[in-house]
Design a protein around this motif. Structure first.
Motif, PDB file in Angstrom:
ATOM      1  N   PRO A 177       0.827  -1.216   0.000  1.00 40.39           N
ATOM      2  CA  PRO A 177       0.000   0.000   0.000  1.00 40.39           C
ATOM      3  C   PRO A 177       0.857   1.259   0.000  1.00 40.39           C
ATOM      4  CG  PRO A 177      -0.750  -1.570   1.657  1.00 40.39           C
ATOM      5  CD  PRO A 177       0.587  -2.056   1.177  1.00 40.39           C
ATOM      6  N   LEU A 178       0.332   2.315  -0.582  1.00 38.13           N
ATOM      7  CA  LEU A 178       1.025   3.602  -0.635  1.00 38.13           C
ATOM      8  C   LEU A 178       0.167   4.674   0.016  1.00 38.13           C
ATOM      9  CD1 LEU A 178       3.059   5.757  -1.654  1.00 38.13           C
ATOM     10  CD2 LEU A 178       1.807   5.738  -3.833  1.00 38.13           C
ATOM     11  N   ASP A 179       0.726   5.350   1.013  1.00 39.40           N
ATOM     12  CA  ASP A 179       0.064   6.526   1.586  1.00 39.40           C
ATOM     13  C   ASP A 179       0.617   7.746   0.864  1.00 39.40           C
ATOM     14  OD1 ASP A 179      -1.124   8.516   2.991  1.00 39.40           O
ATOM     15  OD2 ASP A 179      -0.261   7.987   4.939  1.00 39.40           O
ATOM     16  N   SER A 180      -0.105   8.200  -0.141  1.00 42.65           N
ATOM     17  CA  SER A 180       0.401   9.293  -0.984  1.00 42.65           C
ATOM     18  C   SER A 180       0.560  10.603  -0.230  1.00 42.65           C
ATOM     19  CB  SER A 180      -0.531   9.503  -2.186  1.00 42.65           C
ATOM     20  OG  SER A 180      -1.844   9.808  -1.759  1.00 42.65           O
ATOM     21  N   LEU A 181      -0.065  10.727   0.938  1.00 43.04           N
ATOM     22  CA  LEU A 181       0.088  11.945   1.726  1.00 43.04           C
ATOM     23  C   LEU A 181       1.493  12.055   2.313  1.00 43.04           C
ATOM     24  CD1 LEU A 181      -3.356  11.978   3.578  1.00 43.04           C
ATOM     25  CD2 LEU A 181      -2.677  13.288   1.570  1.00 43.04           C
ATOM     26  N   ARG A 182       2.279  10.976   2.229  1.00 48.11           N
ATOM     27  CA  ARG A 182       3.645  10.987   2.743  1.00 48.11           C
ATOM     28  C   ARG A 182       4.678  11.197   1.638  1.00 48.11           C
ATOM     29  NH1 ARG A 182       4.961   5.863   4.669  1.00 48.11           N
ATOM     30  NH2 ARG A 182       6.826   6.812   5.575  1.00 48.11           N
ATOM     31  N   THR A 187      -1.204   4.186  -9.437  1.00 47.97           N
ATOM     32  CA  THR A 187      -0.145   4.317  -8.441  1.00 47.97           C
ATOM     33  C   THR A 187      -0.602   3.765  -7.090  1.00 47.97           C
ATOM     34  OG1 THR A 187       0.594   6.327  -9.587  1.00 47.97           O
ATOM     35  CG2 THR A 187       1.498   5.918  -7.409  1.00 47.97           C
ATOM     36  N   LEU A 188      -1.863   4.025  -6.754  1.00 49.11           N
ATOM     37  CA  LEU A 188      -2.406   3.527  -5.490  1.00 49.11           C
ATOM     38  C   LEU A 188      -2.761   2.049  -5.554  1.00 49.11           C
ATOM     39  CD1 LEU A 188      -4.752   6.507  -4.532  1.00 49.11           C
ATOM     40  CD2 LEU A 188      -2.722   5.761  -3.267  1.00 49.11           C
ATOM     41  N   LEU A 189      -3.225   1.596  -6.722  1.00 51.95           N
ATOM     42  CA  LEU A 189      -3.704   0.223  -6.890  1.00 51.95           C
ATOM     43  C   LEU A 189      -2.949  -0.427  -8.046  1.00 51.95           C
ATOM     44  CD1 LEU A 189      -7.493   1.116  -6.584  1.00 51.95           C
ATOM     45  CD2 LEU A 189      -6.119  -0.061  -4.839  1.00 51.95           C
ATOM     46  N   PRO A 190      -1.722  -0.911  -7.806  1.00 49.21           N
ATOM     47  CA  PRO A 190      -0.874  -1.428  -8.878  1.00 49.21           C
ATOM     48  C   PRO A 190      -1.488  -2.620  -9.604  1.00 49.21           C
ATOM     49  CG  PRO A 190       0.030  -1.943  -6.716  1.00 49.21           C
ATOM     50  CD  PRO A 190      -1.072  -0.977  -6.486  1.00 49.21           C
ATOM     51  N   ARG A 191      -1.206  -2.687 -10.895  1.00 50.11           N
ATOM     52  CA  ARG A 191      -1.820  -3.677 -11.778  1.00 50.11           C
ATOM     53  C   ARG A 191      -1.636  -5.110 -11.280  1.00 50.11           C
ATOM     54  NH1 ARG A 191      -0.316  -3.484 -18.076  1.00 50.11           N
ATOM     55  NH2 ARG A 191       1.781  -3.294 -17.163  1.00 50.11           N
ATOM     56  N   ALA A 192      -0.399  -5.484 -10.972  1.00 49.34           N
ATOM     57  CA  ALA A 192      -0.131  -6.866 -10.563  1.00 49.34           C
ATOM     58  C   ALA A 192      -0.914  -7.235  -9.308  1.00 49.34           C
ATOM     59  CB  ALA A 192       1.363  -7.061 -10.328  1.00 49.34           C
ATOM     60  N   ALA A 193      -1.024  -6.298  -8.374  1.00 51.21           N
ATOM     61  CA  ALA A 193      -1.751  -6.557  -7.139  1.00 51.21           C
ATOM     62  C   ALA A 193      -3.242  -6.710  -7.398  1.00 51.21           C
ATOM     63  CB  ALA A 193      -1.503  -5.431  -6.140  1.00 51.21           C
ATOM     64  N   MET A 194      -3.777  -5.921  -8.353  1.00 56.75           N
ATOM     65  CA  MET A 194      -5.194  -6.026  -8.683  1.00 56.75           C
ATOM     66  C   MET A 194      -5.497  -7.362  -9.359  1.00 56.75           C
ATOM     67  SD  MET A 194      -6.662  -3.339  -7.511  1.00 56.75           S
ATOM     68  CE  MET A 194      -5.452  -3.602  -6.191  1.00 56.75           C
ATOM     69  N   ASP A 201     -13.232  -0.248  -7.924  1.00 60.24           N
ATOM     70  CA  ASP A 201     -14.102  -0.626  -9.039  1.00 60.24           C
ATOM     71  C   ASP A 201     -13.621   0.006 -10.339  1.00 60.24           C
ATOM     72  OD1 ASP A 201     -15.657  -2.107  -7.346  1.00 60.24           O
ATOM     73  OD2 ASP A 201     -17.293  -0.647  -7.217  1.00 60.24           O
ATOM     74  N   TYR A 202     -13.293   1.290 -10.280  1.00 69.07           N
ATOM     75  CA  TYR A 202     -12.781   1.995 -11.471  1.00 69.07           C
ATOM     76  C   TYR A 202     -11.535   1.302 -11.986  1.00 69.07           C
ATOM     77  CZ  TYR A 202     -10.115   5.488 -14.100  1.00 69.07           C
ATOM     78  OH  TYR A 202      -9.351   6.126 -15.056  1.00 69.07           O
ATOM     79  N   ARG A 203     -10.621   0.975 -11.093  1.00 69.29           N
ATOM     80  CA  ARG A 203      -9.351   0.371 -11.478  1.00 69.29           C
ATOM     81  C   ARG A 203      -9.560  -1.000 -12.127  1.00 69.29           C
ATOM     82  NH1 ARG A 203      -4.870   0.501 -13.584  1.00 69.29           N
ATOM     83  NH2 ARG A 203      -3.009  -0.228 -12.541  1.00 69.29           N
ATOM     84  N   ILE A 204     -10.393  -1.811 -11.525  1.00 70.91           N
ATOM     85  CA  ILE A 204     -10.637  -3.154 -12.049  1.00 70.91           C
ATOM     86  C   ILE A 204     -11.302  -3.093 -13.419  1.00 70.91           C
ATOM     87  CG2 ILE A 204     -12.009  -5.250 -11.690  1.00 70.91           C
ATOM     88  CD1 ILE A 204     -11.426  -4.961  -8.699  1.00 70.91           C
ATOM     89  N   LYS A 205     -12.220  -2.152 -13.585  1.00 69.81           N
ATOM     90  CA  LYS A 205     -12.880  -2.003 -14.886  1.00 69.81           C
ATOM     91  C   LYS A 205     -11.878  -1.559 -15.943  1.00 69.81           C
ATOM     92  CE  LYS A 205     -17.460  -0.956 -13.017  1.00 69.81           C
ATOM     93  NZ  LYS A 205     -18.492   0.102 -12.801  1.00 69.81           N
ATOM     94  N   ILE A 225     -10.244  -5.124  -0.908  1.00 76.11           N
ATOM     95  CA  ILE A 225      -9.087  -4.525  -1.583  1.00 76.11           C
ATOM     96  C   ILE A 225      -8.894  -3.082  -1.121  1.00 76.11           C
ATOM     97  CG2 ILE A 225      -8.124  -3.871  -3.821  1.00 76.11           C
ATOM     98  CD1 ILE A 225      -9.782  -6.169  -5.049  1.00 76.11           C
ATOM     99  N   ALA A 226     -10.001  -2.350  -0.985  1.00 77.96           N
ATOM    100  CA  ALA A 226      -9.928  -0.948  -0.559  1.00 77.96           C
ATOM    101  C   ALA A 226      -9.326  -0.828   0.834  1.00 77.96           C
ATOM    102  CB  ALA A 226     -11.316  -0.320  -0.602  1.00 77.96           C
ATOM    103  N   ARG A 227      -9.699  -1.724   1.721  1.00 74.30           N
ATOM    104  CA  ARG A 227      -9.166  -1.677   3.084  1.00 74.30           C
ATOM    105  C   ARG A 227      -7.655  -1.927   3.097  1.00 74.30           C
ATOM    106  NH1 ARG A 227     -14.132  -4.162   4.510  1.00 74.30           N
ATOM    107  NH2 ARG A 227     -13.209  -6.240   4.348  1.00 74.30           N
ATOM    108  N   VAL A 228      -7.213  -2.858   2.282  1.00 71.39           N
ATOM    109  CA  VAL A 228      -5.784  -3.189   2.239  1.00 71.39           C
ATOM    110  C   VAL A 228      -4.965  -2.011   1.724  1.00 71.39           C
ATOM    111  CG1 VAL A 228      -4.041  -4.613   1.093  1.00 71.39           C
ATOM    112  CG2 VAL A 228      -6.119  -5.675   2.012  1.00 71.39           C
ATOM    113  N   PHE A 229      -5.466  -1.328   0.675  1.00 68.65           N
ATOM    114  CA  PHE A 229      -4.683  -0.279   0.018  1.00 68.65           C
ATOM    115  C   PHE A 229      -5.052   1.136   0.458  1.00 68.65           C
ATOM    116  CE2 PHE A 229      -3.949  -3.915  -2.694  1.00 68.65           C
ATOM    117  CZ  PHE A 229      -2.603  -3.772  -3.019  1.00 68.65           C
ATOM    118  N   GLY A 230      -6.006   1.252   1.370  1.00 64.84           N
ATOM    119  CA  GLY A 230      -6.337   2.567   1.911  1.00 64.84           C
ATOM    120  C   GLY A 230      -7.033   3.482   0.926  1.00 64.84           C
ATOM    121  N   THR A 231      -7.870   2.911   0.068  1.00 61.89           N
ATOM    122  CA  THR A 231      -8.613   3.709  -0.913  1.00 61.89           C
ATOM    123  C   THR A 231     -10.111   3.478  -0.726  1.00 61.89           C
ATOM    124  OG1 THR A 231      -8.751   2.002  -2.628  1.00 61.89           O
ATOM    125  CG2 THR A 231      -6.725   3.304  -2.543  1.00 61.89           C
TER     126      THR A 231
END
Length: 314
Positions: A149-154, A260-267, A292-296, A280-286
């Motif tokens: 997971p990436l916390d982009s605020l950091r 960047t938040l939800l990398p392809r390989a992980a999805m 849903d957008y990413r998977i589509k 998935i959202a809980r794991v990656f903090g989104t």
């Protein structure tokens, strides 16, 4: 006496016909849809302020000859709702001016026509695979594993400073409260260039939004800057504000933020394990909506929702 809109439409039609342009050709030149231009030329509607700005830019000196003008107020990256109130825009522009002054902005902006020409020449629309590779390189530069997971605020980017609106010294407490509480749903962020070469920036972030939303917003703004996207022109016309925007660039920035938040390989891995969007959202903090957008966009929606397919035996 003709209204501003009537004079604008007449001037646009006159110049279009003088240059031998079709409505479709004009649409491509100014970035206003064909249907909108055709409708307003027939007198069946009026352009919104965003369209007015684009048409005035295209008219150039012909606009002044027709008694038309607008006040150029700001060149920024501006993330806000389509129907953001003029008072909200005016307050944010006040904050932008203060940020420039307090952070020692250097130099003066080049002429708008020169900037538009330079930006148009530099604009590049990336393919889906290019966007994916760009996001993967960014994560690799941060030292992240494919499923981390990436916390982009950091994230810290050289020359870019994030300023939560709740911590800015450029607005009084009452105004900050208004921007965060009363009109917080109207805007997400504003990136302010601090030098003429667009190498240093300040990003005013709406910190009243959920952490999940802020993470996406921060990355969208970073990608707009890192990709060298055109600045948004915000202008006042007939006592209301409008702004320009580029749909392709908005798409690329949002796509890269999600990738960047939800990398392809992980999805791909998560979908193969039948994980829900919420998991998935809980794991990656989104948000689950971003998942849903990413998977589509990755073409994995059928597998994700479990739609079986087969050939009939007939």
């Amino acid at each position: 006496m003709p209204t501003f809109e009537e004079k604008l439409i007449r001037a646009v039609k006159k110049k279009r016909e003088a240059e031998g342009l079709s409505i479709r050709a004009l649409s491509e030149a100014v970035g206003v849809s064909f249907s909108t231009l055709a409708r307003i030329e027939r007198g069946e509607g009026q352009p919104d302020n965003n369209s007015k700005i684009r048409l005035l830019q295209w008219l150039g000196t012909d606009a002044e000859d027709a008694g038309l003008s607008f006040e150029n107020l700001a060149l920024v990256h501006f993330r806000a709702g389509k129907n953001v109130q003029s008072s909200t825009v005016r307050t944010l522009l006040k904050a932008a001016d203060c940020i420039r002054q307090s952070m020692g902005a250097q130099g003066r902006r080049k002429g708008q026509r020169d900037m538009d020409d330079k930006a148009a020449a530099a604009a590049v629309s990336l393919s889906k695979e290019e966007l994916e590779k760009t996001a993967e390189r960014f994560r690799a530069d941060l030292g992240l594993a494919y499923d981390e997971p990436l916390d982009s605020l950091r994230i810290e980017v050289e020359g870019i400073q994030m300023i939560p609106v709740g911590k800015t010294n450029c607005l009084d407490a009452q105004t900050v409260s208004h921007l965060r509480r009363d009109v917080g749903g109207e805007w997400s962020a504003m990136s302010v260039p601090l030098d003429v070469e667009d190498e240093t920036w300040a990003v005013l972030l709406n910190d009243s939004h959920t952490i999940e939303r802020q993470r996406v917003t921060v990355l969208e703004e970073l990608w707009h800057i890192l990709l060298g996207h055109k600045l948004t022109k915000i202008a006042r016309i007939a006592e209301a504000y409008g702004r320009t925007y580029d749909e392709a660039e908005e798409h690329d920035a949002y796509y890269l933020a999600s990738a960047t938040l939800l990398p392809r390989a992980a999805m791909i891995d998560a979908v193969s394990k039948n994980c829900s969007s919420e998991q998935i959202a809980r794991v990656f903090g989104t948000s689950s909506e971003l998942v849903d957008y990413r998977i589509k966009r990755l073409g994995l929606w059928r597998e994700h929702v479990g739609k079986q397919i087969r050939l009939s035996r007939d």
